[in-house]
Motif scaffolding. Structure first.
Motif, PDB file in Angstrom:
ATOM      1  N   LEU A 380     -23.612 -36.143 -30.890  1.00 55.57           N
ATOM      2  CA  LEU A 380     -23.508 -36.295 -29.283  1.00 55.57           C
ATOM      3  C   LEU A 380     -23.693 -35.049 -28.653  1.00 55.57           C
ATOM      4  O   LEU A 380     -24.331 -34.645 -27.810  1.00 55.57           O
ATOM      5  N   LEU A 381     -22.844 -34.010 -29.284  1.00 61.19           N
ATOM      6  CA  LEU A 381     -22.940 -32.709 -28.599  1.00 61.19           C
ATOM      7  C   LEU A 381     -24.336 -31.977 -28.737  1.00 61.19           C
ATOM      8  O   LEU A 381     -24.643 -31.487 -27.842  1.00 61.19           O
ATOM      9  N   ARG A 382     -24.834 -32.000 -30.098  1.00 57.47           N
ATOM     10  CA  ARG A 382     -25.927 -31.364 -30.364  1.00 57.47           C
ATOM     11  C   ARG A 382     -27.100 -32.285 -29.281  1.00 57.47           C
ATOM     12  O   ARG A 382     -28.042 -31.505 -28.978  1.00 57.47           O
ATOM     13  N   ALA A 383     -27.031 -33.299 -29.085  1.00 56.80           N
ATOM     14  CA  ALA A 383     -28.138 -34.329 -28.453  1.00 56.80           C
ATOM     15  C   ALA A 383     -28.085 -33.879 -26.799  1.00 56.80           C
ATOM     16  O   ALA A 383     -28.964 -33.514 -26.480  1.00 56.80           O
ATOM     17  N   ALA A 384     -26.739 -33.714 -26.542  1.00 54.47           N
ATOM     18  CA  ALA A 384     -26.689 -33.195 -25.082  1.00 54.47           C
ATOM     19  C   ALA A 384     -27.145 -31.734 -24.748  1.00 54.47           C
ATOM     20  O   ALA A 384     -27.883 -31.500 -23.793  1.00 54.47           O
ATOM     21  N   GLN A 385     -26.840 -31.168 -25.585  1.00 54.52           N
ATOM     22  CA  GLN A 385     -27.311 -29.404 -25.653  1.00 54.52           C
ATOM     23  C   GLN A 385     -28.727 -29.291 -25.742  1.00 54.52           C
ATOM     24  O   GLN A 385     -29.228 -28.230 -25.606  1.00 54.52           O
ATOM     25  N   ARG A 386     -29.431 -30.368 -26.274  1.00 56.02           N
ATOM     26  CA  ARG A 386     -30.916 -30.142 -26.446  1.00 56.02           C
ATOM     27  C   ARG A 386     -31.679 -30.684 -25.263  1.00 56.02           C
ATOM     28  O   ARG A 386     -32.546 -30.681 -25.089  1.00 56.02           O
ATOM     29  N   VAL A 387     -31.044 -31.125 -24.316  1.00 55.83           N
ATOM     30  CA  VAL A 387     -31.477 -31.804 -23.128  1.00 55.83           C
ATOM     31  C   VAL A 387     -32.043 -30.723 -22.078  1.00 55.83           C
ATOM     32  O   VAL A 387     -33.370 -30.748 -21.650  1.00 55.83           O
ATOM     33  N   PRO A 388     -31.301 -29.407 -21.943  1.00 52.30           N
ATOM     34  CA  PRO A 388     -31.772 -28.638 -20.939  1.00 52.30           C
ATOM     35  C   PRO A 388     -33.395 -27.901 -21.573  1.00 52.30           C
ATOM     36  O   PRO A 388     -33.417 -27.777 -22.685  1.00 52.30           O
ATOM     37  N   GLY A 389     -34.123 -27.689 -20.310  1.00 51.12           N
ATOM     38  CA  GLY A 389     -35.453 -26.809 -21.231  1.00 51.12           C
ATOM     39  C   GLY A 389     -35.049 -25.507 -21.282  1.00 51.12           C
ATOM     40  O   GLY A 389     -36.045 -24.653 -21.990  1.00 51.12           O
ATOM     41  N   VAL A 390     -33.907 -25.024 -20.825  1.00 51.93           N
ATOM     42  CA  VAL A 390     -34.132 -23.495 -21.144  1.00 51.93           C
ATOM     43  C   VAL A 390     -32.706 -23.250 -22.061  1.00 51.93           C
ATOM     44  O   VAL A 390     -31.735 -23.590 -21.819  1.00 51.93           O
ATOM     45  N   ARG A 391     -33.200 -22.855 -23.254  1.00 53.51           N
ATOM     46  CA  ARG A 391     -31.955 -22.806 -24.381  1.00 53.51           C
ATOM     47  C   ARG A 391     -32.170 -21.497 -24.958  1.00 53.51           C
ATOM     48  O   ARG A 391     -33.268 -21.031 -25.383  1.00 53.51           O
ATOM     49  N   GLY A 392     -31.278 -20.954 -25.527  1.00 54.32           N
ATOM     50  CA  GLY A 392     -31.350 -19.888 -26.391  1.00 54.32           C
ATOM     51  C   GLY A 392     -30.856 -20.195 -27.717  1.00 54.32           C
ATOM     52  O   GLY A 392     -30.475 -21.455 -28.250  1.00 54.32           O
ATOM     53  N   ALA A 393     -30.518 -19.327 -28.575  1.00 55.50           N
ATOM     54  CA  ALA A 393     -29.998 -19.422 -29.925  1.00 55.50           C
ATOM     55  C   ALA A 393     -28.378 -20.134 -29.868  1.00 55.50           C
ATOM     56  O   ALA A 393     -28.022 -20.998 -30.706  1.00 55.50           O
ATOM     57  N   ASP A 394     -27.658 -19.652 -28.919  1.00 51.59           N
ATOM     58  CA  ASP A 394     -26.419 -20.256 -28.804  1.00 51.59           C
ATOM     59  C   ASP A 394     -25.939 -20.626 -27.428  1.00 51.59           C
ATOM     60  O   ASP A 394     -24.677 -20.904 -27.232  1.00 51.59           O
ATOM     61  N   ASP A 395     -26.773 -20.798 -26.597  1.00 47.07           N
ATOM     62  CA  ASP A 395     -26.675 -21.461 -25.266  1.00 47.07           C
ATOM     63  C   ASP A 395     -27.521 -22.308 -24.697  1.00 47.07           C
ATOM     64  O   ASP A 395     -28.620 -22.396 -25.371  1.00 47.07           O
ATOM     65  N   HIS A 396     -27.237 -22.852 -23.596  1.00 52.88           N
ATOM     66  CA  HIS A 396     -28.218 -23.728 -22.966  1.00 52.88           C
ATOM     67  C   HIS A 396     -27.996 -23.796 -21.396  1.00 52.88           C
ATOM     68  O   HIS A 396     -26.742 -23.508 -21.105  1.00 52.88           O
TER      69      HIS A 396
END
Length: 505
Positions: A380-396
Motif C-alpha cells: 500500500l505504501l509503495r502503491a501510494a508513493q508511485r502515484v505522484p508524477g514527480v519521483r526520485g530514487a528515494d522521494d516523491h
C-alpha cells in the motif's frame, strides 16, 4: 546487448519489458532529471557517470518511445535471452555428461584394479598351497597353514578336528588342485571352516563372499560388478534418503553430491532433480537451480512443490515473468500455496498495485499472519508513493490535487492494518505530507514587485475617484494579497519542480 547489461534499457529504467508507454515516459523524465543535476557535480567520476547515463537515457528514449523500434528491441531481447538459456542448458548437459563419463571411467579402472589384485592373490594362494603340498610329501608331516588359510572342501561327514587323534586325515590330502576353481560350486557343510574350532574365518582376497556362506555374502560389502552405478557405494534409494536428510539439515554441498551420485546410479525421477535444484539455490547458484528445477517440473508437471521452487529460483534471478508463471501454476495445483509469492513477485517486480488485492484476500483468510500484514502495508505504501508524477530514487513530490485524492485511500487503508512500528511511522509521515500539500502556505510569487506597483496605482485611483471606492479597495486588496501569497502545498511543489526539481515540503 543482453538483458541485465548496463545498456539494457529496461534495467536502466528499473522497469520490466511489459511496462506501458506512459510508465516508460514517466521513468525517462524522472531519471533524466535525477542524472541531469549530477552533470555539474565537482567530482569528475560522478560527472562522467552522469553524462554516460544521460547518453544511455537518450538511446533508451529513442528506442522505447517508438513502437516499431521497441518491438524490434523486445524481439532481440527475447532471442538473446532464449539463446543464453539454451547455451546454459547445453553447458549444464555437457558438464553432466562429462561427469558421468568420468564416473564410468573411474569405476572401470577401479574394477580392473580389483580384479587384478584378486588374480594376484589367487596366484599367490595357489603357489603357497603347492609349496605346502610339496613340503608335506618331502617331510612326511604337515606344515603350518599359510596366512590367510584357504578353506578346505569339507567331506559329507564333516571335517575332523584336532581332537580326532592320529586317524585325522593329513592336511595335504584336502588341498585343492590348481585346476580347481577358486570357489567350490556347492555349499560348505555345517562342519566346514566356520565350524572348525581351530581355523580362523576365511577372507577371500577378491572381496567376494564364499558362495556357500550367507554370512560371508552379507559381510562382503558392495559388489564391484553390476550394481547401483559407477562410482556409487550405496543403492540409489539410500543416496536419495541421505540427500533428503542433508537438505533438511541445511548441508547443501552434501545434498548436491548425493543427488548427483543417485542420478548417476540411474535415479532420474523428479524428486532427485528437486533436491538438486533446492540445494543449488541454497548455495547461491541460481542459474543451475533453475535448470535442475525445470527438469523436475518436466518429469512431474503436476507436482506443486516443483513449480514452487522453480518460482523461487526465478524470483532470486529477478525474472519476474517466469516466477509469476511458476507461482500461478503452484496456486492452481495447490490452492493457497502460491498466492503470497504471486503478490511478492508483483511487489518486487514494480507493480505493488497488483499485489494489494492478493494480499488483501490473504489477510481476510489469515488475519493473524504478521508476514502478510507487513507486506500488505508495504504494498500500500509503495502503491501510494508511485502515484505522484514527480519521483526520485528515494522521494516523491505531489504536484496535483488529483494525486492527493488517489494517495489518501491507500495510506488510510495502510494506517488501518499496520502493526510494525517502523511502517507506522512511514504511513504517518506520508499522511502528514498530504496534509501539508492540501493546506496553504506562504509563497513568494515571481510577480511580487509588479503586484505591489499595481496595488499602489489602484489605491491612488480609488482615492481620486471617491472616498467610498478607496475604502472598498483598501478592504479588498489585503484579502486578495493573502489569497495570492498563501498557496496550497501541491502548487508550491509544482512550481519548485518546474524550476529545479526540489520539493517545497
Amino acid at each position: 546487448m543482453r538483458a541485465g547489461d548496463p545498456t539494457d534499457h529496461y534495467r536502466l529504467l528499473g522497469l520490466d519489458p511489459g511496462a506501458t508507454a506512459a510508465r516508460i515516459a514517466e521513468r525517462l523524465r524522472a531519471e533524466h532529471r535525477s542524472w541531469q543535476r549530477l552533470t555539474s557535480h565537482p567530482d569528475l567520476d560522478r560527472r562522467q557517470l552522469a553524462e554516460q547515463r544521460i547518453r544511455d537515457l537518450a538511446l533508451a528514449r529513442a528506442t522505447l518511445t517508438d513502437p516499431e523500434r521497441r518491438a524490434a528491441y523486445d524481439d532481440e531481447l527475447t532471442r538473446r535471452a532464449a539463446a543464453e538459456r539454451a547455451a546454459a542448458e547445453r553447458e549444464f548437459a555437457a558438464r553432466a555428461a562429462a561427469h558421468r563419463e568420468a564416473a564410468h571411467r573411474e569405476a572401470a579402472e577401479r574394477r580392473a584394479a580389483e580384479h587384478a589384485a584378486a588374480d594376484r592373490a589367487r596366484v599367490e594362494r595357489a603357489s603357497a598351497e603347492r609349496h605346502l603340498a610339496e613340503q608335506a610329501v618331502t617331510t612326511g608331516r604337515p606344515s603350518p597353514p599359510p596366512v590367510p588359510p584357504t578353506p578346505p572342501e569339507a567331506p559329507p561327514g564333516g571335517l575332523p578336528g584336532p581332537a580326532d587323534g592320529p586317524s585325522a586325515e593329513p592336511v595335504g590330502t584336502v588341498v585343492r588342485p590348481r585346476t580347481e576353481p577358486p570357489h567350490p560350486p556347492h555349499p560348505t557343510g555345517p562342519a566346514g571352516p566356520a565350524g572348525h574350532p581351530g581355523a580362523p574365518p576365511a577372507a577371500p582376497a577378491d572381496g567376494v563372499g564364499h558362495p556357500g556362506s550367507d554370512a560371508a555374502s552379507a559381510s562382503s560389502g558392495p559388489h564391484p560388478g553390476p550394481g547401483p552405478g559407477p562410482g556409487v557405494t550405496a543403492p540409489p534409494a539410500v543416496l536419495l534418503r541421505e540427500a533428503r536428510d542433508a537438505l533438511a539439515a541445511g548441508d547443501f554441498g552434501t545434498t548436491v553430491r548425493r543427488s548427483r551420485e543417485a542420478r548417476d546410479a540411474g535415479e532420474d525421477g523428479a524428486e532427485i532433480w528437486r533436491l538438486l535444484g533446492r540445494a543449488e539455490l541454497g548455495r547461491g547458484r541460481r542459474e543451475q537451480a533453475v535448470l535442475a528445477l525445470r527438469q523436475a517440473v518436466r518429469r512431474d508437471p503436476e507436482n506443486a512443490t516443483g513449480h514452487f521452487w522453480l518460482g523461487r529460483a526465478h524470483l532470486a534471478l529477478h525474472d519476474w515473468g517466469s516466477a509469476l508463471v511458476a507461482f500461478r501454476e503452484t496456486e492452481r495445483l495447490s490452492p493457497g500455496e502460491g498466492a503470497f509469492h504471486i503478490a511478492l513477485v508483483h511487489l518486487e517486480g514494480g507493480s505493488p498495485e497488483e499485489a494489494v488485492p492478493v494480499l488483501e484476500e490473504l489477510l481476510s483468510t489469515r488475519p493473524e499472519d504478521v508476514t502478510v500484514r507487513y507486506h500488505l502495508v508495504h504494498a500500500l505504501l509503495r502503491a501510494a508513493q508511485r502515484v505522484p508524477g514527480v519521483r526520485g530514487a528515494d522521494d516523491h513530490t505531489v504536484t496535483e490535487p488529483g494525486e492527493i485524492e488517489r494517495m489518501r485511500p491507500l495510506l488510510e487503508r495502510a494506517a488501518a492494518v499496520v502493526a510494525d512500528a517502523g511502517q507506522r511511522e512511514d504511513v504517518e509521515r506520508d499522511l502528514r505530507y498530504l496534509a501539508w500539500c492540501e493546506n496553504r502556505h506562504p509563497a513568494r510569487p515571481s510577480w511580487l514587485a509588479p503586484g505591489m506597483l499595481v496595488s499602489a496605482v489602484l489605491l491612488i485611483l480609488a482615492l481620486l475617484a471617491h472616498p467610498l471606492v478607496f475604502a472598498v479597495v483598501l478592504v479588498v486588496l489585503p484579502f486578495a494579497w493573502y489569497r495570492a501569497i498563501r498557496r496550497p502545498g501541491w502548487w508550491i511543489n509544482a512550481r519548485a519542480a518546474r524550476w529545479d526539481g526540489h520539493t517545497g515540503g
